[in-house]
Design a protein around this motif. Structure first.
Motif, PDB file in Angstrom:
ATOM      1  N   ARG A   1       8.958   6.587  -2.981  1.00  0.00           N
ATOM      2  CA  ARG A   1       9.299   5.164  -3.102  1.00  0.00           C
ATOM      3  C   ARG A   1       9.516   4.525  -1.733  1.00  0.00           C
ATOM      4  NH1 ARG A   1       9.914   3.318  -8.114  1.00  0.00           N
ATOM      5  NH2 ARG A   1      11.083   1.483  -7.458  1.00  0.00           N
ATOM      6  N   ALA A   2       9.909   5.341  -0.768  1.00  0.00           N
ATOM      7  CA  ALA A   2      10.106   4.785   0.579  1.00  0.00           C
ATOM      8  C   ALA A   2       8.773   4.617   1.307  1.00  0.00           C
ATOM      9  CB  ALA A   2      11.019   5.704   1.382  1.00  0.00           C
ATOM     10  N   ALA A   3       7.755   5.357   0.846  1.00  0.00           N
ATOM     11  CA  ALA A   3       6.470   5.360   1.562  1.00  0.00           C
ATOM     12  C   ALA A   3       5.564   4.252   1.034  1.00  0.00           C
ATOM     13  CB  ALA A   3       5.814   6.730   1.422  1.00  0.00           C
ATOM     14  N   MET A   4       5.882   3.046   1.386  1.00  0.00           N
ATOM     15  CA  MET A   4       5.113   1.888   0.924  1.00  0.00           C
ATOM     16  C   MET A   4       5.146   0.824   2.009  1.00  0.00           C
ATOM     17  SD  MET A   4       5.827   0.720  -2.964  1.00  0.00           S
ATOM     18  CE  MET A   4       5.948   2.254  -3.848  1.00  0.00           C
ATOM     19  N   ASP A   5       3.973   0.379   2.445  1.00  0.00           N
ATOM     20  CA  ASP A   5       3.906  -0.716   3.421  1.00  0.00           C
ATOM     21  C   ASP A   5       3.712  -2.027   2.670  1.00  0.00           C
ATOM     22  OD1 ASP A   5       4.202   0.893   5.564  1.00  0.00           O
ATOM     23  OD2 ASP A   5       2.078   0.957   6.126  1.00  0.00           O
ATOM     24  N   VAL A   6       4.474  -3.020   3.085  1.00  0.00           N
ATOM     25  CA  VAL A   6       4.442  -4.326   2.411  1.00  0.00           C
ATOM     26  C   VAL A   6       4.227  -5.396   3.485  1.00  0.00           C
ATOM     27  CG1 VAL A   6       5.724  -5.888   0.887  1.00  0.00           C
ATOM     28  CG2 VAL A   6       6.282  -3.424   0.909  1.00  0.00           C
ATOM     29  N   PHE A   7       3.368  -6.359   3.210  1.00  0.00           N
ATOM     30  CA  PHE A   7       3.285  -7.479   4.157  1.00  0.00           C
ATOM     31  C   PHE A   7       2.971  -8.772   3.422  1.00  0.00           C
ATOM     32  CE2 PHE A   7      -1.222  -6.609   3.836  1.00  0.00           C
ATOM     33  CZ  PHE A   7      -1.781  -7.870   3.909  1.00  0.00           C
ATOM     34  N   VAL A   8       3.374  -9.866   4.043  1.00  0.00           N
ATOM     35  CA  VAL A   8       2.960 -11.202   3.603  1.00  0.00           C
ATOM     36  C   VAL A   8       2.469 -11.908   4.850  1.00  0.00           C
ATOM     37  CG1 VAL A   8       3.691 -13.444   2.677  1.00  0.00           C
ATOM     38  CG2 VAL A   8       4.643 -11.340   1.717  1.00  0.00           C
TER      39      VAL A   8
ATOM     40  N   GLN B   1       0.839  -1.209   0.000  1.00  0.00           N
ATOM     41  CA  GLN B   1       0.000   0.000   0.000  1.00  0.00           C
ATOM     42  C   GLN B   1       0.868   1.251   0.000  1.00  0.00           C
ATOM     43  OE1 GLN B   1      -3.131   0.208   2.976  1.00  0.00           O
ATOM     44  NE2 GLN B   1      -3.040   2.444   2.972  1.00  0.00           N
ATOM     45  N   ALA B   2       0.522   2.187  -0.879  1.00  0.00           N
ATOM     46  CA  ALA B   2       1.206   3.484  -0.885  1.00  0.00           C
ATOM     47  C   ALA B   2       0.721   4.282   0.320  1.00  0.00           C
ATOM     48  CB  ALA B   2       0.892   4.220  -2.178  1.00  0.00           C
ATOM     49  N   THR B   3       1.651   4.796   1.118  1.00  0.00           N
ATOM     50  CA  THR B   3       1.303   5.509   2.358  1.00  0.00           C
ATOM     51  C   THR B   3       1.739   6.980   2.236  1.00  0.00           C
ATOM     52  OG1 THR B   3       3.401   4.770   3.283  1.00  0.00           O
ATOM     53  CG2 THR B   3       1.454   3.439   3.794  1.00  0.00           C
ATOM     54  N   PRO B   4       1.342   7.842   3.165  1.00  0.00           N
ATOM     55  CA  PRO B   4       1.708   9.265   3.047  1.00  0.00           C
ATOM     56  C   PRO B   4       3.222   9.452   2.913  1.00  0.00           C
ATOM     57  CG  PRO B   4       0.024   8.971   4.717  1.00  0.00           C
ATOM     58  CD  PRO B   4       0.435   7.594   4.302  1.00  0.00           C
ATOM     59  N   VAL B   5       3.618  10.336   2.004  1.00  0.00           N
ATOM     60  CA  VAL B   5       5.043  10.529   1.689  1.00  0.00           C
ATOM     61  C   VAL B   5       5.741  11.257   2.838  1.00  0.00           C
ATOM     62  CG1 VAL B   5       6.668  11.582   0.065  1.00  0.00           C
ATOM     63  CG2 VAL B   5       4.516  10.592  -0.774  1.00  0.00           C
ATOM     64  N   GLY B   6       6.874  10.715   3.264  1.00  0.00           N
ATOM     65  CA  GLY B   6       7.675  11.344   4.311  1.00  0.00           C
ATOM     66  C   GLY B   6       8.937  11.950   3.719  1.00  0.00           C
ATOM     67  N   ASP B   7       9.954  12.145   4.576  1.00  0.00           N
ATOM     68  CA  ASP B   7      11.191  12.804   4.140  1.00  0.00           C
ATOM     69  C   ASP B   7      11.930  12.012   3.067  1.00  0.00           C
ATOM     70  OD1 ASP B   7      10.623  14.725   5.933  1.00  0.00           O
ATOM     71  OD2 ASP B   7      11.983  13.977   7.508  1.00  0.00           O
ATOM     72  N   ASP B   8      11.720  10.683   3.045  1.00  0.00           N
ATOM     73  CA  ASP B   8      12.493   9.857   2.112  1.00  0.00           C
ATOM     74  C   ASP B   8      11.822   9.685   0.751  1.00  0.00           C
ATOM     75  OD1 ASP B   8      14.477   9.535   4.008  1.00  0.00           O
ATOM     76  OD2 ASP B   8      13.433   7.843   4.943  1.00  0.00           O
TER      77      ASP B   8
ATOM     78  N   ASP C   1       6.262   0.804  -9.567  1.00  0.00           N
ATOM     79  CA  ASP C   1       6.398   2.207 -10.013  1.00  0.00           C
ATOM     80  C   ASP C   1       5.041   2.918  -9.963  1.00  0.00           C
ATOM     81  OD1 ASP C   1       9.046   1.770 -10.494  1.00  0.00           O
ATOM     82  OD2 ASP C   1       8.861   1.651 -12.686  1.00  0.00           O
ATOM     83  N   LEU C   2       4.001   2.188 -10.380  1.00  0.00           N
ATOM     84  CA  LEU C   2       2.658   2.794 -10.341  1.00  0.00           C
ATOM     85  C   LEU C   2       2.248   3.096  -8.901  1.00  0.00           C
ATOM     86  CD1 LEU C   2       0.804   0.642 -13.033  1.00  0.00           C
ATOM     87  CD2 LEU C   2       1.136   3.121 -13.114  1.00  0.00           C
ATOM     88  N   LEU C   3       2.599   2.192  -7.985  1.00  0.00           N
ATOM     89  CA  LEU C   3       2.285   2.457  -6.567  1.00  0.00           C
ATOM     90  C   LEU C   3       3.022   3.710  -6.094  1.00  0.00           C
ATOM     91  CD1 LEU C   3       2.390  -1.235  -5.381  1.00  0.00           C
ATOM     92  CD2 LEU C   3       0.484   0.303  -4.881  1.00  0.00           C
ATOM     93  N   ALA C   4       4.264   3.868  -6.562  1.00  0.00           N
ATOM     94  CA  ALA C   4       5.041   5.058  -6.161  1.00  0.00           C
ATOM     95  C   ALA C   4       4.397   6.336  -6.696  1.00  0.00           C
ATOM     96  CB  ALA C   4       6.476   4.929  -6.658  1.00  0.00           C
TER      97      ALA C   4
END
Ligand SMILES: Cc1cc2nc3c(=O)[nH]c(=O)nc-3n(C[C@H](O)[C@H](O)[C@H](O)COP(=O)(O)OP(=O)(O)OC[C@H]3O[C@@H](n4cnc5c(N)ncnc54)[C@H](O)[C@@H]3O)c2cc1C
Length: 501
Positions: free
Chosen positions: A292-299, A282-289, A371-374
């Motif tokens: 591309r860094a603002a993405m939560d991933v889980f399995v 899931q794309a999450t709110p963009v922070g300082d990084d 890339d689309l998620l970013a």
């Protein structure tokens, strides 16, 4: 107040309750004029409850869970008490020239359980009984929660879905996948028989021995198409006695997302039926990084075997990218199973499109999805985009049934891929359009690498060739069954099978 004014007022009230603005409120073109005396005559014939706008419980009896369809307000809803009420609704609405829709729990992604006519609300048919031999009798609108409550701690499990408020009937009629389907089979593969109120009000039992054509169609041909199922009988699966493994791993960032999707996809090509996984990004709110860094991933998932064997299967996944958290527990089956359930969420809108995969996706395609998620059009808690890779849909147990053995055709698959946009109701139309465009772009990426098959229980009205994608080579036979059981098309919807010509 004249009749028409009163009706305008009631419609406006219902739309307002649905969160739809009053400005510009006009009658839909398919509005059928109803006389009060006709409604009164229906009330006298019904054992359940006839509800019109303004009555307590009216909104609950028809409101779709997907807020996109909250403006399809029925003229009335009937909370039926039994088969006879269903038959009465069918004959009365035919007399009035009123379209009908059948509603279990209202979860249809495509808003297919509401109409501008009469909603047949099955919610009172929710009894569940479990025999000592695992034969389950399940009411036409019993929920996953009802079924779980009836079986938890026992020797028996009906493999069903994750969301507690989803009805097992609507789920089974379109297939039924969940965290147990890979080891125990689809919900519909456990169906032994169904009691059906047909389009002409007859009550029939459908099973392998009685009306086998209808029984075939009910296992994947989708609800609201062939009749109203008031009671299902399922043969439950026997739960494992030994402890099982529950797990959840989490990562952050686009690089991890790509590594995890590629590796999980590879693992699922040959994983045993006992290994169950789904991944979400899931794309999450963009922070300082940056984005591309603002993405939560889980399995997460379960393994019906030893922890040692489990760790051997997931080792490449954990080597592909270092997780930020890992949670692995060895527990009795009935401690793990409730972890895979979700309570009903707040009413919101969504528009995902699903695609089955039957082979590994090229890394470049998954990289494009990341890339689309970013580039997500929105990243708020309520309005965002996600990508799901669901491994519940394949494996030797599901594939032991052939593609044409039941109406559920999607055998031989390894995962179900779901670019998923969600948004708060009443979100600005231009943002909704961006989210839909995002979804279409993700499907374009997947298209060359997947068979053109989509899960019929996740219907999306944007899929133009939906009949082919939901039913493939089973479509013609489904049309023939429709011609036999509902030649006049009483059970019709925006994505309902039509009779053969
Ligand atoms: C939050 C959420 C989670 C979900 N999770 C899963 C999941 O884990 N696995 C999965 O496979 N699917 C899942 N689904 C999809 C779900 O299986 C379908 O939406 C299913 O059709 C819902 O049935 P319902 O009765 O709750 O919804 P409804 O909208 O009431 O019904 C869906 C369709 O079935 C028809 N129908 C319902 N009951 C009957 C009946 N007894 N007789 C005849 N027709 C009937 C309706 O007319 C409508 O066309 C999920 C959906 C949502 C919204």
């Amino acid at each position: 107040m004249s009749t028409i004014d009163r009706r305008t007022f009631l419609l406006a009230g219902a739309l307002a309750a649905a969160g739809v603005g009053l400005a510009g409120c006009t009658f839909p073109t398919d509005w059928v004029r109803l006389e009060a005396s006709a409604v009164e005559s229906l009330r006298r014939r019904i054992r359940g409850t006839v509800l019109v706008s303004g009555d307590g419980g009216f909104t609950e009896a028809w409101m779709p869970r997907n807020g996109r369809y909250a403006d399809t307000v029925p003229q009335l809803a009937v909370r039926v008490a039994d088969d006879r009420d269903v038959a009465t609704c069918l004959s009365w609405s035919a007399e009035q020239g009123l379209p009908i829709a059948v509603r279990g729990g209202g979860h249809s992604y495509g808003g297919l359980s509401t109409t501008r006519g009469l909603v047949i609300d099955l919610s009172q048919l929710s009894d569940v009984d479990v025999g000592s031999d695992g034969l389950m009798t399940v009411g036409g609108a019993a929920t996953n929660a009802d079924v779980l409550e009836a079986t938890v701690g026992s020797d028996w499990l009906l493999p069903a879905g994750t969301c507690l408020s989803v009805c097992v009937g609507g789920l089974a009629l379109g297939g039924g996948i969940g965290y147990h389907s890979r080891w125990a089979g689809l919900t519909s593969d456990h169906l032994r028989s169904a009691r059906v109120v047909t389009a002409d009000g007859e009550v029939v039992d459908a099973s392998a021995d009685e009306h086998p054509d209808l029984f075939w169609a009910l296992r994947g041909g989708t609800g609201g198409t062939f009749g109203v199922v008031t009671e299902f009988r399922f043969d439950a699966a026997r739960v494992p006695r030994d402890d099982i493994v529950y797990y959840r791993f989490a990562w952050t960032g686009a690089d991890a997302a790509l590594a995890v999707l590629v590796e999980l996809d590879r693992i699922q090509q040959s994983a045993p039926a006992e290994f169950i996984a789904s991944a979400g990004v899931q794309a999450t709110p963009v922070g300082d990084d940056g984005p591309r860094a603002a993405m939560d991933v889980f399995v997460r998932g379960q393994f019906l075997g030893s922890e040692e064997d489990f760790r051997a299967i997931v080792a490449p996944l954990l080597e592909a990218a270092e997780p930020s958290t890992t949670d692995v527990r060895v527990e009795p089956f009935w401690e793990v199973a409730p972890r895979f359930t979700n309570p009903a969420s707040e009413n919101h809108s969504w528009g995902d499109i699903s695609r089955y995969a039957d082979a590994p996706l090229p890394e470049a395609a998954l990289a494009r999805v990341v890339d689309l998620l970013a580039d997500a059009p929105s990243r708020s808690a309520t309005t965002n985009v996600q990508f799901w890779m669901i491994g519940w849909v394949g494996g030797p147990v599901i594939d032991a049934v052939g593609r044409t053995d039941t109406a559920y055709v999607h055998r031989g698959m390894t995962s179900l891929l779901r670019p998923t946009p969600v948004w708060a109701n009443l979100t600005d139309a231009s943002l909704v359009a961006d989210l839909e465009e995002w979804t279409a772009a993700a499907i374009d990426v997947l298209d060359p690498h997947t068979p053109r098959e989509s899960y019929q229980n996740f219907p999306n009205r944007a899929i133009e060739d939906w009949e082919a994608q939901y039913f493939a080579e089973n479509l013609e036979r489904l049309r023939e069954v429709k011609s036999t059981w509902d030649p006049r098309g009483v059970f019709a919807s925006a994505q309902g099978i039509t009779p053969s010509a």
